[in-house]
Design a protein around this motif. Structure first.
Motif, PDB file in Angstrom:
ATOM      1  N   LEU A 158       0.773  -1.024   0.790  1.00 51.67           N
ATOM      2  CA  LEU A 158      -0.043  -0.211   0.177  1.00 51.67           C
ATOM      3  C   LEU A 158       1.128   1.099   0.154  1.00 51.67           C
ATOM      4  N   THR A 159       0.280   2.248  -0.292  1.00 53.20           N
ATOM      5  CA  THR A 159       1.045   3.451  -0.378  1.00 53.20           C
ATOM      6  C   THR A 159       1.609   3.941   0.771  1.00 53.20           C
ATOM      7  N   VAL A 160       2.408   4.410   0.798  1.00 52.61           N
ATOM      8  CA  VAL A 160       2.540   5.490   2.224  1.00 52.61           C
ATOM      9  C   VAL A 160       1.552   6.133   2.925  1.00 52.61           C
ATOM     10  N   LEU A 161       0.358   6.852   2.511  1.00 52.00           N
ATOM     11  CA  LEU A 161      -0.612   7.497   2.883  1.00 52.00           C
ATOM     12  C   LEU A 161      -1.017   6.741   3.358  1.00 52.00           C
ATOM     13  N   LYS A 199       7.242  -0.198  -0.084  1.00 53.58           N
ATOM     14  CA  LYS A 199       8.081  -1.000  -0.237  1.00 53.58           C
ATOM     15  C   LYS A 199       9.316  -1.081  -0.638  1.00 53.58           C
ATOM     16  N   ASN A 200       9.391   0.260  -1.296  1.00 54.66           N
ATOM     17  CA  ASN A 200       9.943   0.853  -2.144  1.00 54.66           C
ATOM     18  C   ASN A 200      10.123   2.055  -1.346  1.00 54.66           C
ATOM     19  N   LEU A 201      10.210   2.002   0.088  1.00 53.52           N
ATOM     20  CA  LEU A 201      11.179   3.582   0.911  1.00 53.52           C
ATOM     21  C   LEU A 201      12.095   2.805   1.102  1.00 53.52           C
ATOM     22  N   PRO A 202      13.391   3.261   1.347  1.00 46.34           N
ATOM     23  CA  PRO A 202      14.910   3.031   2.501  1.00 46.34           C
ATOM     24  C   PRO A 202      14.155   2.876   3.391  1.00 46.34           C
ATOM     25  N   LEU A 220       8.123   5.862   8.850  1.00 45.02           N
ATOM     26  CA  LEU A 220       6.697   5.699   8.512  1.00 45.02           C
ATOM     27  C   LEU A 220       5.854   4.448   9.770  1.00 45.02           C
ATOM     28  N   GLU A 221       6.816   3.491  10.440  1.00 46.42           N
ATOM     29  CA  GLU A 221       6.473   2.921  11.053  1.00 46.42           C
ATOM     30  C   GLU A 221       6.132   3.941  12.196  1.00 46.42           C
TER      31      GLU A 221
END
Length: 257
Positions: free
Chosen positions: A97-100, A154-157, A164-165
């Motif tokens: 899912l997206t960050v948002l 999943k694409n974030l460093p 984000l968590e």
């Protein structure tokens, strides 16, 4: 009255006491550390406090409206709604899912729009959705993630996934935030950034933070008080200076004699 009061908390797995007779208190707007060697029972204690496990014995009481309410036996989602948010040692994002969307999912627990409004997509529903979206983006901006709202988690460093968590946990509007080894796997610069971020979270959100961490420099730099576990038992409690000079801690955790 303490914000969170834990008395004689015990968790047995078969014949093994993973946590044994642990007592601790957390006050308003405190930043407290929880340290100990691997296998000391730190994450088990977090799991007890957040309802993942039910204690074998002991009490966990949260102050709500000047009254102490027991958390023992309550479901995890109920405890979250009561004001306890957490991150995990192993990142648990909705990676596809997206960050948002990761943040919005956490916020929807606080969304008071009715079932009928949600089912029939009434104007009240859309107004609520827009409000939540604006709040989510505002929160992400604090953590420098507002430019990544459309990216898949999943694409974030790695360091950004950690942030984000934390954002997702804060989106539940907790009174207490439990951070389980947030610096795990981070390089020195990421750890330094995280140290500043934890201070910022406490200052800006005015919440209590309980931090599990193996990076002793981080713990000593940000925590006002520190609890120390060994083999499931609390062996020390004090200021960073007191803990640093405690013989039992040096022997159990820092490798001294």
């Amino acid at each position: 009255m303490s914000l969170l009061e834990v008395k004689k908390l015990t968790k047995n797995f078969g014949g093994l006491a993973a946590v044994s007779m642990v007592s601790m208190e957390l006050g308003d707007n405190e930043l407290v550390g929880l340290i100990g060697p691997n296998g000391a029972g730190k994450t088990t204690l977090f799991n007890l406090l957040t309802g993942v496990y039910e204690p074998t014995e002991g009490s966990i009481d949260l102050a709500i409206n000047d009254k102490q309410e027991s958390l023992v036996g309550k479901k995890t989602y109920t405890i979250t709604d009561m004001g306890l948010g957490r991150t995990f040692q192993n990142i648990r994002l909705f990676k596809d899912l997206t960050v948002l969307d990761n943040v919005l999912i956490a916020m929807h627990a606080k969304n008071k729009v009715g079932t009928v409004a949600a089912l029939f997509r009434t104007p009240a529903f859309y107004a609520s959705e827009q409000t939540l979206k604006a709040e989510a983006i505002k929160l992400l901006k604090i953590f420098n993630l507002d430019t990544k709202v459309s990216e898949l988690a999943k694409n974030l460093p790695y360091g950004e996934q950690r942030r984000l968590e934390i954002v997702r946990a804060l989106a539940t509007k907790p009174k207490i935030l439990f951070l389980d080894e947030p610096a795990a796997g981070m390089n020195p610069q990421e750890t330094a950034d995280l140290t500043a971020l934890i201070r910022q979270i406490q200052k800006d959100f005015k919440i209590t933070i309980l931090l599990i961490e193996h990076d002793m420099s981080l713990v000593m730099n940000v925590c006002e008080r520190i609890y120390v576990l060994e083999y499931g038992r609390m062996i020390a409690h004090g200021t960073p200076k007191e803990i640093k000079n405690n013989k039992a801690v040096i022997k159990a955790y820092l490798g001294g004699d």
